[in-house]
Design an enzyme around this catalytic site. Sequence first.
Site, short mmCIF file in Angstrom:
data_model
loop_
_atom_site.label_atom_id
_atom_site.label_comp_id
_atom_site.label_asym_id
_atom_site.label_seq_id
_atom_site.Cartn_x
_atom_site.Cartn_y
_atom_site.Cartn_z
N GLU A 1 0.83 -1.21 0.00
CA GLU A 1 0.00 0.00 0.00
C GLU A 1 0.86 1.26 0.00
OE1 GLU A 1 -3.16 -0.05 -0.49
OE2 GLU A 1 -3.26 -2.23 -0.39
N ASP B 1 3.60 -4.24 -5.82
CA ASP B 1 4.17 -5.51 -5.36
C ASP B 1 5.70 -5.48 -5.48
OD1 ASP B 1 1.73 -6.61 -4.76
OD2 ASP B 1 1.56 -7.78 -6.61
#
Length: 275
Positions: A135, A217
């Site tokens: 995030e 990611d």
Amino acid sequence: MDTLKSLLLGLVFMPPLIGGFTWILQRAGPWVPIQLWAFFLVVALFFMTIYPVVIAPLFNKFETLPEGTLRTKIEELAGSLKFPLKKLYSMDGSQRSAHSNAYMYGFFNNKRIVLYDTLIKECSDEQVVAVLAHELGHWKLRHTPINFVMGQFIMLTNFLLFAAMRNAPALYESFGFRDSRPAFIAFLLFQYVVSPMDEVISFLTNLVSRCFEYQADAFAVQQGKGQHLKEALLKLEEQNKTSMNVDVLYSAYHHSHPQITERLRAIDAALKKDS
């Protein structure tokens, strides 16, 4: 109770929104696309401001995350990335579903992080931190402002197209309006006309969103959280009960996030590249 709250919120917010929108349609003249865009820009900023502090607490309970190893690790990660974390909350998401997630909000140097209680319960501290590294990757790579600007550009383009079409007799006559041209009805009819274009835009925005997920990611892998992120994603996939293996073309068209197998392969590739 949630349905009643949603209904009351709709009764509070929808009349002024529809009223303001219709008023601009009827009076703005040649500047209607700019004024409509400015109106909805203000509305978007307004709801972005009040939702986390006024609306969300009506449906969920937010508590300050207690002192402990998890809080310490999150604060260390935020500090290492110079993320201006001001408050850290847990939310009782388990009251409504088993869905697990984490998100952040806030303008400028007043950022807050919210963890679902299901995430804290089902994942280890390292796995939770790995999810937050993903995030925070969105924040570090400026995905949120990019998405916001992209959304505003699409909305302005829609209003410009509407202004070009709103006085075309065929728009009204094709739907049976031959003697009148109601302003609000004109916009609704326009939405039907441009719906094929909306499908193309939705596909393109999904492509951008999926690219951003891969980038976030990869950012988590760069922070040394790749293996724990893989473990967390598998647990979240099980908790959220989503399809583990979806057709690639179907997923590319319909889903804003890559399927779990695609993400795991990309994380493995990033781990090998870093090793």
